[in-house]
Each structure stands twice: as structure tokens, then as C-alpha cells.
Design an enzyme around this catalytic site. Structure first.
Site, short mmCIF file in Angstrom:
data_model
loop_
_atom_site.label_atom_id
_atom_site.label_comp_id
_atom_site.label_asym_id
_atom_site.label_seq_id
_atom_site.Cartn_x
_atom_site.Cartn_y
_atom_site.Cartn_z
N LYS A 9 0.93 -1.17 -0.08
CA LYS A 9 0.10 -0.03 0.03
C LYS A 9 0.84 1.52 0.09
CE LYS A 9 -3.89 -2.10 2.31
NZ LYS A 9 -4.93 -2.16 3.28
N TYR A 49 -12.22 -2.32 -4.08
CA TYR A 49 -12.82 -2.53 -2.56
C TYR A 49 -14.49 -2.25 -2.40
CZ TYR A 49 -8.13 -2.19 -0.36
OH TYR A 49 -6.86 -2.63 0.08
N PHE A 57 -15.59 3.50 7.03
CA PHE A 57 -14.12 3.65 6.93
C PHE A 57 -13.82 3.84 5.16
CE2 PHE A 57 -14.52 -0.85 7.31
CZ PHE A 57 -13.98 -1.25 6.06
N ARG A 85 -1.65 -14.67 4.00
CA ARG A 85 -2.42 -13.82 5.04
C ARG A 85 -1.62 -14.13 6.14
NH1 ARG A 85 -6.95 -11.10 3.84
NH2 ARG A 85 -8.13 -11.56 5.75
N THR A 91 -5.66 -7.88 10.05
CA THR A 91 -5.94 -6.49 9.56
C THR A 91 -5.52 -5.43 10.49
OG1 THR A 91 -7.88 -7.19 8.12
CG2 THR A 91 -7.58 -5.12 8.31
N ARG A 102 2.44 -6.95 9.31
CA ARG A 102 1.58 -5.86 9.70
C ARG A 102 2.00 -5.92 11.47
NH1 ARG A 102 -3.88 -7.86 7.21
NH2 ARG A 102 -4.01 -6.43 5.12
N ASN A 112 -2.27 -0.02 7.24
CA ASN A 112 -1.45 -1.31 7.36
C ASN A 112 -0.56 -2.19 6.45
OD1 ASN A 112 -3.43 -2.02 5.64
ND2 ASN A 112 -4.55 -3.50 7.17
N HIS A 115 -1.53 -5.37 1.64
CA HIS A 115 -3.20 -6.10 1.30
C HIS A 115 -2.88 -7.46 0.54
CE1 HIS A 115 -7.14 -6.85 -0.39
NE2 HIS A 115 -6.65 -7.51 -1.14
N GLU A 126 -9.27 -10.20 -8.01
CA GLU A 126 -8.32 -9.04 -7.84
C GLU A 126 -7.27 -9.09 -8.82
OE1 GLU A 126 -7.47 -9.14 -3.43
OE2 GLU A 126 -9.28 -8.80 -2.97
P1 CMP Z 1 -7.22 -4.36 3.36
O1 CMP Z 1 -6.79 -5.94 3.57
O2 CMP Z 1 -6.81 -3.82 2.11
O3 CMP Z 1 -8.77 -4.86 3.19
C1 CMP Z 1 -9.63 -3.50 3.43
C2 CMP Z 1 -9.00 -2.42 4.13
O4 CMP Z 1 -9.84 -1.53 4.74
C3 CMP Z 1 -8.25 -3.18 5.24
O5 CMP Z 1 -7.15 -3.95 4.83
C4 CMP Z 1 -7.94 -1.74 6.24
O6 CMP Z 1 -6.54 -1.09 5.74
C5 CMP Z 1 -8.94 -0.85 5.70
N1 CMP Z 1 -9.86 -0.45 6.90
C6 CMP Z 1 -9.79 0.77 7.61
N2 CMP Z 1 -10.64 0.59 8.63
C7 CMP Z 1 -10.87 -0.68 8.59
C8 CMP Z 1 -11.93 -1.15 9.76
N3 CMP Z 1 -12.62 -0.43 10.75
N4 CMP Z 1 -12.14 -2.47 9.57
C9 CMP Z 1 -11.56 -3.23 8.49
N5 CMP Z 1 -10.87 -2.69 7.56
C10 CMP Z 1 -10.55 -1.40 7.68
#
Ligand code: CMP
Length: 143
Positions: A9, A49, A57, A85, A91, A102, A112, A115, A126
Site C-alpha cells: 500500500k 474495494y 471507513f 495472509r 488486518t 503488519r 496497514n 493487502h 483482484e
Molecule cells: P485490506 O486488507 O486492504 O482490506 C480492506 C481495508 O480497509 C483493510 O485492509 C484496512 O486497511 C481498511 N480498513 C480501514 N478501517 C477498517 C476497519 N474499521 N475495518 C476493516 N478494515 C478497515
């Protein structure tokens, strides 16, 4: 062999973590078969997304993910989706275990660092957003 989509990211790029992230996946034994650097358009970000549209968010996620270049990758290997993962950690970086990407480098749910696809179905969807099949390569990967 399973394929998964991984993206460094904008925060990971800005913090100089591209090589670290690629290195961890490569040393584990996964095979890098697609790689490009790009800045996401709001349209591409919305496609990626889509499942989060409407969540609180979401606007912040789209503005962050389009804020600078990312590294989009396809990795291949046995159970690659789940394995990547595990290497990434969960996450929320606050709860991601130390030793995971992470857990070691993230401090914020939104920023974070990386992805990774959450299922083989998501991976297929994706990968198709970012890569044409002919952009993916094949070669002998020695373990
Ligand atoms: P990612 O794995 O890229 O998938 C969705 C992204 O939304 C997640 O990582 C986070 O970086 C972002 N995100 C921000 N806020 C939230 C939240 N409250 N819950 C889940 N994902 C979030």
C-alpha cells in the site's frame, strides 16, 4: 498451485518496505509471477474495494489507497492465499502478532502496509483487476 493478489500500500511504499515485503514472501517459498507499480485511480480503487462500499471507513480507504503509488503483485504457491495472509498478519496491526508484516510494521488499521486476497475467489477477482493473463510469467522456482 494457488495464486493470490498482494499489494504494497502507499504507506509501505513511502516507508521503504517494498523489498522487505517481497523478500519475506520470496524467502518463504512463494513464486512472484506478476509485478507492477502504479497509482490507483478512484475507479480502480472502487472496483477493488467494492465489498466495503457504504462502510464508515470506505471514503478514507479510497482516498488513502489512491494517495500514492502501490506495488501490485501476483504470487503463486501451495495454499498461497492462506499462507500469505499468515505472513501478513491480521488486518488490525495492533493485534497482528510480532513477526508478521503488519505486526512488525503496521500501527494503524487504515495504514496497514500491505493487502492480500482473503480467499481464492477474491484472488481471482483482484488479479483480473490489475493483470491480463499474458502479463503473468512462468519459470522454475527452486525451493
Ligand atoms: P485490506 O486488507 O486492504 O482490506 C480492506 C481495508 O480497509 C483493510 O485492509 C484496512 O486497511 C481498511 N480498513 C480501514 N478501517 C477498517 C476497519 N474499521 N475495518 C476493516 N478494515 C478497515
Amino acid at each position: 498451485m494457488e495464486r493470490t493478489f498482494v499489494m504494497v500500500k502507499p504507506d509501505g511504499v513511502q516507508r521503504g518496505l517494498i523489498a522487505e515485503i517481497i523478500g519475506r514472501l520470496e524467502k518463504k517459498g512463494y513464486k512472484l509471477i506478476g509485478l507492477k507499480m502504479l497509482t490507483l485511480t478512484p475507479e480502480t480503487a472502487a472496483l477493488h474495494y467494492a465489498e466495503h462500499a457504504g462502510k464508515p471507513f470506505y471514503p478514507g480507504l479510497i482516498s488513502f489507497i489512491t494517495s500514492g503509488p502501490v506495488v501490485a503483485m501476483v504470487w503463486e504457491g501451495k495454499n498461497a492465499v492462506k499462507g500469505v495472509r499468515t505472513l501478513m498478519g491480521i488486518t488490525n496491526p495492533t493485534e497482528a502478532i510480532p513477526g508478521s508484516i503488519r505486526g512488525d510494521y503496521g500501527i494503524d488499521m487504515g495504514r496497514n502496509v500491505v493487502h492480500g486476497s482473503d480467499s481464492p475467489v477474491s484472488a481471482q477477482r483482484e488479479i483480473a483487476i490489475y493483470f491480463k493473463e499474458e502479463e503473468l510469467v512462468d519459470y522454475q522456482r527452486d525451493m
